[in-house]
Structures are given as C-alpha cells and as structure tokens.
Design an enzyme around this catalytic site. Structure first.
Site, PDB file in Angstrom:
ATOM      1  N   ASN A   1       0.815  -1.224   0.000  1.00  0.00           N
ATOM      2  CA  ASN A   1       0.000   0.000   0.000  1.00  0.00           C
ATOM      3  C   ASN A   1       0.848   1.274   0.000  1.00  0.00           C
ATOM      4  OD1 ASN A   1       0.752  -0.401   2.661  1.00  0.00           O
ATOM      5  ND2 ASN A   1      -1.174   0.358   3.513  1.00  0.00           N
TER       6      ASN A   1
ATOM      7  N   GLU B   1       4.126  -3.404  12.573  1.00  0.00           N
ATOM      8  CA  GLU B   1       3.017  -2.472  12.412  1.00  0.00           C
ATOM      9  C   GLU B   1       1.948  -3.276  11.683  1.00  0.00           C
ATOM     10  OE1 GLU B   1       0.614  -0.328  10.293  1.00  0.00           O
ATOM     11  OE2 GLU B   1       2.371   0.747   9.508  1.00  0.00           O
TER      12      GLU B   1
ATOM     13  N   GLU C   1       7.728   3.277  14.866  1.00  0.00           N
ATOM     14  CA  GLU C   1       8.583   3.639  13.733  1.00  0.00           C
ATOM     15  C   GLU C   1       8.511   5.150  13.543  1.00  0.00           C
ATOM     16  OE1 GLU C   1       6.782   0.978  10.665  1.00  0.00           O
ATOM     17  OE2 GLU C   1       8.791   0.127  10.766  1.00  0.00           O
TER      18      GLU C   1
ATOM     19  N   CYS D   1      -3.412   1.394   6.706  1.00  0.00           N
ATOM     20  CA  CYS D   1      -3.696   0.771   8.011  1.00  0.00           C
ATOM     21  C   CYS D   1      -4.323   1.773   8.969  1.00  0.00           C
ATOM     22  CB  CYS D   1      -2.416   0.253   8.642  1.00  0.00           C
ATOM     23  SG  CYS D   1      -1.709  -1.083   7.713  1.00  0.00           S
TER      24      CYS D   1
ATOM     25  N   PRO E   1      10.385  -6.886  -0.572  1.00  0.00           N
ATOM     26  CA  PRO E   1       9.239  -6.025  -0.921  1.00  0.00           C
ATOM     27  C   PRO E   1       8.061  -6.914  -1.311  1.00  0.00           C
ATOM     28  CG  PRO E   1      10.809  -6.095  -2.739  1.00  0.00           C
ATOM     29  CD  PRO E   1      11.371  -6.959  -1.651  1.00  0.00           C
TER      30      PRO E   1
END
Ligand code: SIN
Length: 518
Positions: A192, A292, A499, A326, A216
């Site tokens: 995303n 996360e 983060e 998110c 990735p």
C-alpha cells in the site's frame, strides 16, 4: 541495443548462456522501462540485489507485476527462494562491520544524498508508485515526499544516538550506557506504500549502522528496486542493502528472514495474521521485532464538532489510497444530533469522486490492488446491507476491473462484519451514537488499536476521549496523522514497537558499562 544475440551462438557454454541471460535481462528491463515511461529508465530494475549485484533467481523463475488500473503487465522480477535469501543475509553480514564503523556523520551524509536523489527523481518515483500500486499521481508524489522525509529525519537521528551517564549509589563507580547497531535486519513491507514503508524502516536501520535484507511485496517491487538503485548512486556500499523478490516462495523466504541466527531484528508492516506468524518465527532466536499490523480505526464525530472539518477529515482519512491504509477510518461513529447533516455533506463529497487510472490528472481515486481486495469490499457491503444498512452512495464493484465505487453506508448495525474486520477499501460505514460513554465502548470493541480519530471542540472531552481510546495514535480534529517525526505504531494486536520519531532505537542495543575503582 548494441548487443547482438547471434554472437552468443559462436561462444561455448557457459559464456554463451551467460551472454544469453545478460541479453534476456537487458530485453526484460528495457521492455519494463518503456512501460513506465520514465525520464531516467535506469531506475527500472528487473532483478533482485545481492551484495551489490543485480541478479536473477537461480532457476530463472519470474513474477509478473501488473498495473492494477489496467491489469496490464508492467514487467517481471525474480521469483527468489531460500538459497538467494541465505546469500542476501550473508552479504548483509559481510557488509555490517564496515558500515557500522562509519562515523555517524558519514552515514548522515549518505542518507541525505539519497534524500536529494529522491527529490531529483521525484516525478519518476511517483510514476513508479502510481503504475504498480494504482494510487493517483498526486498520491504517488505525496508518497515519494513522505518516503524521502524518513531519510532526512533519520539522517538527523544518526548523529544524535546519544547514550547516557547514570549516577551510581555505589562509591567509586561510574555507569555509562552506549548504543550500538543490532546488526543485520530483515525488512518485510506491504504494497500500500511501496516506497514509504521501506524508508521508514531502512532509514532508521541505516542511520543506526545496521545492514538490511528487504523483501518487498510481489505486487509493488519496482519502487523498492528503484530506491536500491538510488541508494547505490548515493554511495551506499555493496551488501548494505539487499533485495529478495518473491511470491510463491514467500514461506521459505520469510522463515529464513525471521529464523536465521545471523539476522538480529525483524521489521514488518502488514496484517495482524502474518505478524503473528512472523513473531512465532522470530521468537525461535528471541530477536528484536517491530510490527506495524492491522488497524480498525474508529472515527468519531461529536455533536460539538465543526462539521466542515469533520467531513474534510473523513474524506482524507477514509479514502486516502482508496481506503487502503492501516490508519484509514474503518468505522465512522456520528452523534445522532448531527448524523443526518454529516451523512448528507459527506455523500455530496464522495459522489463527486472520479475513479480511474491514477496517471490521469482528473482521477481522484485509483483502483484497489487486486480482485481479492475488491471481493472483500463486496462481502462487507453485502453483509451490512443484509443486516439493515442503507447505501447512500456507490456500493458496486466495476465489472472486470479492480475498481470499487467509493461508497457510503448509513445505519450500519453493530454486528456488521465490517465493524470487526478491517475493510481496506473505499467504504465509509456510518454508525449512530448518543453518548460519549457509549461511543468509547463501541470504538474500543476490537482486538486491534492502531489509530483513532475524533472531532470535538470541547477541550475537556478531547483529553478524556484521547486518553480512553485504546489506540497507539489519536487524531483530534484531523484525519491525517502521518509524518516522519511521530512515533507511529499501535497497541493491542496492531503491533509492537514504534517507527519514525525515535524509532532508531528499535535498531540499536543499549550496552551498559560499569566502571569501578575510580
Ligand atoms: C500504513 O498503512 O501501514 C501506513 C500508513 C501511513 O504511514 O500513513
């Protein structure tokens, strides 16, 4: 292209086959580069990166990467596996001593050089993001700026990795704490934010003195590979950044990235389900982790809210990236006294959205990433409608495409599936409430807790509600939290660690030195 394949036939193997693979690689990368239409076609890489070398999968297998707006193939990247992952980890381990010994100023300067290169190639990088993810070009530009901002931020953090001196109660003793990089880091990122979710982790890792293996997502590998190419140009030495691309072999690649004894930390952004799997693997060697994971953000509009601001906040918060972040609002709770007005103003805005190919300037919202994502939104809409919700706007998938019309549902019942599952799509679900106590209970009735938002002009309520929401981040009178400088992360099953902000510490160990006999 100057290379003539016919010459390779005159050569004996293995020269012939290596020329052939160079030829095939050049063809694949020039075809892919032409699909992206960049000013600098050298940013399109169709191979993984290990120890400074661009390489194919050992068995030559590839993954097809498509544009979600058109379903056309953009290019291929290698389908790597366990062997390539081990090599990437070994390369990162080999590069670690020299990279970690660089002065913090040297690492700062390299990160700032990469930051400048990302600005210099802003349009190309935004285009890559748009083509492989589907978000609009404006959002692609926004993501590239956001992505680069992590490098600028962590360059500044690199030179401020202070330790501390702790006064001792013991005679003739001095306590000192220093910070050291953890070592090789595994980084696993989602589609995303093809670029920003990498720099948020990699910026901190490199600044701390760590080296990295990055996996990735198979949907959006080209942004990661372009970043790696720019990192090389910025002077990041061979082996400091390694990229393993994979789709079918993700099980064995992910396991090695989490279980290898050489790897000292795992950083992941993605679903809660996958985070739990990776946590189990990382636990086999008790590694440091930052996760996360998923969210299910409540967005609350109180009766004293400024409705213009609340509607604008809902538009950005719910529909950013076509609802695929998110931190997007997943449940919108509106006080009964302003419910009708809010629903009508939001409907007016959403009905004016124009879905389409992100490259077209008139497009306000792009497609979803793939058909599975569309199917989930369809399931959530059907379930809510069956349980009594009303469709105010949209409500339909566009046949034979990855598009779903931006949707508003009113009177969504509490037992609708979308209240307990993150939709990750352009669906705003409105739920009516009457009291502060009731809405806090509803907002917290979920296993996850990443972000939450509310609109109210009452300062006392603002403190009360912000303290009571079980989330890691609260937006008060804003629908947008994301910045490099903030501690980004969640509570409950939304993850571990933070983060951005002071997140460099997640990539460093504290070491205590106790000096006696002074
Ligand atoms: C995410 O969706 O995981 C990140 C969103 C953001 O950084 O804004």
């Amino acid at each position: 292209m100057s290379f003539r394949p016919v010459y390779s036939l005159l050569l004996k193997p293995p020269f012939r086959s290596s020329y052939r693979s160079v030829y095939l690689y050049r063809m694949a990368s020039s075809q892919a580069a032409s699909k992206f239409g960049l000013k600098d076609s050298g940013l399109i890489k169709t191979q993984g990166l290990i120890d400074g070398k661009w390489i194919d999968a050992k068995d030559g297998a590839t993954i097809s990467v498509t544009n979600p707006a058109t379903n056309e193939e953009l290019g291929t990247v290698p389908e790597m596996g366990l062997a390539e992952t081990k090599e990437a980890i070994d390369a990162a381990a080999k590069a670690f001593p020299a990279w970690s010994k660089k002065t913090t100023k040297e690492r700062h300067d390299i990160l700032m050089k990469l930051y400048s290169l990302m600005q210099e190639h802003h349009e190309d990088l935004a285009r890559i993001i748009t083509l492989e993810n589907g978000k609009t070009l404006a959002e692609g530009r926004g993501e590239n700026a956001y992505s680069a901002s992590f490098l600028e931020w962590f360059a500044g953090e690199a030179v401020r990795t202070y330790g501390e001196q702790i006064p001792s109660p013991l005679p003739n003793v001095r306590n000192v704490v220093i910070k050291q990089p953890v070592g090789v880091v595994s980084i696993l990122t989602p589609w995303n934010f093809p670029s920003a979710m990498i720099t948020r982790k990699l910026g901190a890792a490199l600044a701390a003195g760590c080296t990295a293996v990055i996996k990735p997502p198979p949907e959006t590998p080209f942004s990661a590979l372009a970043l790696a190419e720019l990192a090389r140009r910025a002077g990041v030495p061979d082996g400091v950044i390694n990229i393993v691309t994979t789709l079918k072999n993700v099980g064995e690649v992910g396991k090695e990235m989490c279980e290898s004894k050489i790897v000292k930390k795992v950083s992941f952004t993605g679903s809660t389900g996958v985070a739990k799997l990776l946590a189990g693997m990382a636990a086999t060697t008790l590694k440091k982790v930052s996760f996360e994971a998923g969210g299910n953000a409540p967005f609350i509009v109180f009766d004293d809210a400024n409705l213009d601001e609340a509607v604008a906040g809902a538009v950005i918060c719910k529909f950013r990236g076509s609802g695929q972040t998110c931190v997007c609002a997943n449940r919108i709770f509106v006080h009964s006294s302003v419910y009708a007005e809010f629903a009508s103003r939001l409907s007016e805005k959403v009905a004016a959205f124009k879905i389409g190919n992100g490259l077209e300037e008139s497009t306000t919202h792009g497609p979803l990433i793939h058909s599975r994502a569309v199917e989930k939104v369809v399931r959530h809409v059907d379930d809510a409608v069956q349980k009594g919700a009303q469709i105010l706007v949209g409500g339909k998938a566009v046949p034979n495409s990855n598009f779903f019309t931006p949707t508003i549902l009113a009177d969504v019942p509490v037992d609708a599936t979308l209240n307990s599952e993150e939709t990750f799509g352009p669906l705003a679900a409105l739920v009516k409430f009457d009291t502060e106590e009731e809405v806090i209970k509803l907002a917290n009735a979920t296993d996850v807790g990443l972000a939450g938002y509310f609109f109210s002009r009452d300062v006392g309520r603002a403190w009360r509600v912000a303290e009571k929401l079980e989330v890691g981040m609260v937006g008060i009178n804003t629908g947008l939290l994301s910045q490099a400088v903030i501690p980004f992360g969640g509570v409950k099953e939304s993850g571990l660690g933070r983060e951005g902000g002071h997140g460099i510490s997640e990539y460093m160990n504290e070491k205590l030195m106790v000096f006696g006999g002074i």
